[in-house]
Each structure stands twice: as structure tokens, then as C-alpha cells.
Design a protein around this motif. Structure first.
Motif, PDB file in Angstrom:
ATOM      1  N   PRO A 299      -3.042   6.997  -4.201  1.00 55.60           N
ATOM      2  CA  PRO A 299      -2.745   5.838  -3.368  1.00 55.60           C
ATOM      3  C   PRO A 299      -1.514   6.069  -2.497  1.00 55.60           C
ATOM      4  N   ARG A 300      -1.445   5.287  -1.439  1.00 52.20           N
ATOM      5  CA  ARG A 300      -0.334   5.383  -0.483  1.00 52.20           C
ATOM      6  C   ARG A 300       0.854   4.613  -1.026  1.00 52.20           C
ATOM      7  N   THR A 301       1.971   5.331  -1.199  1.00 56.89           N
ATOM      8  CA  THR A 301       3.196   4.696  -1.696  1.00 56.89           C
ATOM      9  C   THR A 301       4.284   4.651  -0.634  1.00 56.89           C
ATOM     10  N   GLY A 302       4.012   5.267   0.524  1.00 58.00           N
ATOM     11  CA  GLY A 302       4.988   5.222   1.603  1.00 58.00           C
ATOM     12  C   GLY A 302       5.771   6.499   1.792  1.00 58.00           C
ATOM     13  N   GLU A 303       5.414   7.568   1.080  1.00 55.06           N
ATOM     14  CA  GLU A 303       6.089   8.846   1.307  1.00 55.06           C
ATOM     15  C   GLU A 303       5.890   9.243   2.767  1.00 55.06           C
ATOM     16  N   PRO A 304       6.892   9.838   3.394  1.00 56.33           N
ATOM     17  CA  PRO A 304       6.748  10.227   4.800  1.00 56.33           C
ATOM     18  C   PRO A 304       5.522  11.116   5.009  1.00 56.33           C
ATOM     19  N   TYR A 305       4.743  10.762   6.028  1.00 53.89           N
ATOM     20  CA  TYR A 305       3.559  11.525   6.408  1.00 53.89           C
ATOM     21  C   TYR A 305       3.371  11.299   7.899  1.00 53.89           C
ATOM     22  N   ALA A 306       3.723  12.284   8.686  1.00 55.50           N
ATOM     23  CA  ALA A 306       3.781  12.132  10.143  1.00 55.50           C
ATOM     24  C   ALA A 306       2.466  11.636  10.745  1.00 55.50           C
ATOM     25  N   GLY A 307       1.343  12.053  10.214  1.00 53.13           N
ATOM     26  CA  GLY A 307       0.063  11.654  10.761  1.00 53.13           C
ATOM     27  C   GLY A 307      -0.255  10.185  10.596  1.00 53.13           C
ATOM     28  N   LEU A 308       0.524   9.489   9.791  1.00 52.03           N
ATOM     29  CA  LEU A 308       0.281   8.066   9.555  1.00 52.03           C
ATOM     30  C   LEU A 308       1.281   7.156  10.258  1.00 52.03           C
ATOM     31  N   ASP A 309       2.257   7.722  10.942  1.00 49.98           N
ATOM     32  CA  ASP A 309       3.271   6.892  11.606  1.00 49.98           C
ATOM     33  C   ASP A 309       2.650   5.872  12.556  1.00 49.98           C
ATOM     34  N   ALA A 310       1.828   6.325  13.472  1.00 45.50           N
ATOM     35  CA  ALA A 310       1.244   5.424  14.475  1.00 45.50           C
ATOM     36  C   ALA A 310       0.268   4.417  13.860  1.00 45.50           C
ATOM     37  N   PRO A 311      -0.709   4.843  13.042  1.00 50.72           N
ATOM     38  CA  PRO A 311      -1.627   3.839  12.491  1.00 50.72           C
ATOM     39  C   PRO A 311      -0.924   2.818  11.599  1.00 50.72           C
ATOM     40  N   GLU A 312       0.072   3.245  10.840  1.00 48.10           N
ATOM     41  CA  GLU A 312       0.773   2.288   9.977  1.00 48.10           C
ATOM     42  C   GLU A 312       1.585   1.293  10.798  1.00 48.10           C
ATOM     43  N   ARG A 313       2.181   1.759  11.884  1.00 44.94           N
ATOM     44  CA  ARG A 313       2.928   0.851  12.754  1.00 44.94           C
ATOM     45  C   ARG A 313       1.981  -0.171  13.378  1.00 44.94           C
ATOM     46  N   MET A 314       0.848   0.299  13.918  1.00 41.18           N
ATOM     47  CA  MET A 314      -0.137  -0.614  14.525  1.00 41.18           C
ATOM     48  C   MET A 314      -0.663  -1.621  13.501  1.00 41.18           C
ATOM     49  N   PHE A 315      -1.009  -1.140  12.327  1.00 41.91           N
ATOM     50  CA  PHE A 315      -1.576  -1.989  11.279  1.00 41.91           C
ATOM     51  C   PHE A 315      -0.553  -3.036  10.818  1.00 41.91           C
ATOM     52  N   ALA A 316       0.691  -2.599  10.595  1.00 39.31           N
ATOM     53  CA  ALA A 316       1.739  -3.516  10.134  1.00 39.31           C
ATOM     54  C   ALA A 316       2.003  -4.613  11.158  1.00 39.31           C
ATOM     55  N   GLU A 317       2.049  -4.259  12.431  1.00 41.21           N
ATOM     56  CA  GLU A 317       2.269  -5.255  13.484  1.00 41.21           C
ATOM     57  C   GLU A 317       1.085  -6.206  13.588  1.00 41.21           C
ATOM     58  N   LYS A 318      -0.122  -5.668  13.562  1.00 42.80           N
ATOM     59  CA  LYS A 318      -1.339  -6.457  13.743  1.00 42.80           C
ATOM     60  C   LYS A 318      -1.564  -7.465  12.624  1.00 42.80           C
ATOM     61  N   TYR A 319      -1.390  -7.047  11.384  1.00 40.01           N
ATOM     62  CA  TYR A 319      -1.749  -7.903  10.253  1.00 40.01           C
ATOM     63  C   TYR A 319      -0.582  -8.576   9.550  1.00 40.01           C
ATOM     64  N   PHE A 320       0.599  -7.997   9.625  1.00 38.28           N
ATOM     65  CA  PHE A 320       1.733  -8.539   8.889  1.00 38.28           C
ATOM     66  C   PHE A 320       2.882  -8.991   9.785  1.00 38.28           C
ATOM     67  N   GLY A 321       2.798  -8.690  11.087  1.00 43.61           N
ATOM     68  CA  GLY A 321       3.882  -9.044  11.987  1.00 43.61           C
ATOM     69  C   GLY A 321       5.175  -8.320  11.641  1.00 43.61           C
ATOM     70  N   MET A 322       5.043  -7.116  11.110  1.00 33.82           N
ATOM     71  CA  MET A 322       6.194  -6.339  10.661  1.00 33.82           C
ATOM     72  C   MET A 322       6.240  -5.005  11.408  1.00 33.82           C
ATOM     73  N   ALA A 323       7.411  -4.398  11.451  1.00 34.57           N
ATOM     74  CA  ALA A 323       7.570  -3.101  12.105  1.00 34.57           C
ATOM     75  C   ALA A 323       7.168  -1.950  11.182  1.00 34.57           C
ATOM     76  N   GLU A 324       7.252  -2.172   9.873  1.00 38.52           N
ATOM     77  CA  GLU A 324       6.934  -1.122   8.913  1.00 38.52           C
ATOM     78  C   GLU A 324       5.840  -1.582   7.966  1.00 38.52           C
ATOM     79  N   MET A 325       5.044  -0.648   7.543  1.00 40.91           N
ATOM     80  CA  MET A 325       3.903  -0.913   6.670  1.00 40.91           C
ATOM     81  C   MET A 325       4.373  -1.167   5.237  1.00 40.91           C
ATOM     82  N   PRO A 326       3.962  -2.299   4.654  1.00 40.53           N
ATOM     83  CA  PRO A 326       4.242  -2.501   3.228  1.00 40.53           C
ATOM     84  C   PRO A 326       3.210  -1.717   2.402  1.00 40.53           C
ATOM     85  N   HIS A 327       3.645  -1.079   1.353  1.00 40.46           N
ATOM     86  CA  HIS A 327       2.741  -0.283   0.509  1.00 40.46           C
ATOM     87  C   HIS A 327       2.697  -0.880  -0.889  1.00 40.46           C
TER      88      HIS A 327
END
Length: 159
Positions: free
Chosen positions: A107-135
Motif C-alpha cells: 500500500p501507498r504510505t507516502g514514501e517519495p516516488y517521483a512518478g506519483l508527484d503529479a497524479p497525487e497533486r491532481m488527485f489531492a486538489e480534485k477530491y480533498f482540496g489539499m495540496a498534498e495527498m493524504p495516505h
């Protein structure tokens, strides 16, 4: 006659399909998709899921203890439908099909993973109104780079 009907249907399909820009806008704005997978016997499973679209891939944030996740690990073939509209003349949508690929830790715990920076930012903004993805340690990422895309927008049909 049958050949003429088929040609008319194909022309209509081309007339109502979304342009690349329309498809990108539609997939960016919509919030829920339906994901279809199959089990080892070919039995289908369909479930709703949130997603992010980056212009090239659909990013799905799935529970790893789900039927969907287990089926995709065994057989990565996937079809996803995103649609909208109530009245017939308002219907529009897209079906994207291909193979789902797990990306990052599961499972995703938030460890740095460059390939997920953009999708996590988009997802966090779209669904949570946040700048960073909650894990929560229960989900992981699947990426679908569509092999086929079929779209429709019935608003383009002359009334």
C-alpha cells in the motif's frame, strides 16, 4: 441497405466523438468512473472509483484489499467508463481500455516516488482540496495508459 446503415452509423459516431481537447477537459472535470475487470473464469466485476487524468494516463487510487486489485494483479486488462448527462441529448462519455499497471508502493504510505508527484497533486486538489495527498496505507496507484478510447457527446446531435 445494411451497408448504408452501417456507414451512416459510423459517420454519426465520428460526428459525436469528442475532440482531443474536449476529451481532456471532460476527463479532468469528471469525478467518478466505473472500472471493469475480469476474474480467472472471465466473470466481470464493475465498481466505481475516483480518478485523475493527466492527459495521457488515467490514475486510479484503489484499495489493495479489493476484488478489483486482486483481479488486476492476475489479469491487468481493464475497461473504464466515465460518463455524464441525464436527458438523451445531454449524454456524453468515454470508454478507455488497456492494461492497468501498479505504480509505487502498495500500500501507498507516502514514501517519495517521483512518478506519483503529479497524479497525487491532481488527485489531492480534485477530491480533498489539499495540496498534498493524504495516505491511509490501504490504497495504491494503478495507471491506465489507454490502448483504445471511444468517446461520445450527444450534445453534438442536431436537435
Amino acid at each position: 441497405m445494411a451497408g448504408t446503415e452501417r456507414a451512416d452509423t459510423q459517420r454519426r459516431g465520428r460526428r459525436i466523438m469528442m475532440t482531443r481537447g474536449e476529451l481532456d477537459t471532460f476527463l479532468t472535470e469528471q469525478r467518478t468512473c466505473r472500472v471493469a475487470t475480469v476474474d480467472g473464469d472471465g466473470a466481470p466485476h464493475v465498481g466505481a472509483l475516483w480518478f485523475a487524468w493527466d492527459g495521457a494516463a488515467l490514475w486510479l487510487y484503489s484499495l489493495i484489499r479489493s476484488k478489483r486489485w486482486a483481479q488486476l494483479r492476475a489479469d491487468p486488462r481493464i475497461a473504464v467508463v466515465v460518463d455524464d448527462g441525464h436527458a438523451y441529448g445531454e449524454l456524453r462519455g468515454a470508454e478507455l481500455a488497456g492494461r492497468a499497471e501498479p505504480v509505487g508502493e502498495a500500500p501507498r504510505t507516502g514514501e517519495p516516488y517521483a512518478g506519483l508527484d503529479a497524479p497525487e497533486r491532481m488527485f489531492a486538489e480534485k477530491y480533498f482540496g489539499m495540496a498534498e495527498m493524504p495516505h491511509d496505507g490501504r490504497h495504491a496507484w494503478l495507471r491506465l495508459v489507454p490502448e483504445t478510447v471511444v468517446s461520445w457527446d450527444f450534445r453534438k446531435i442536431p436537435q
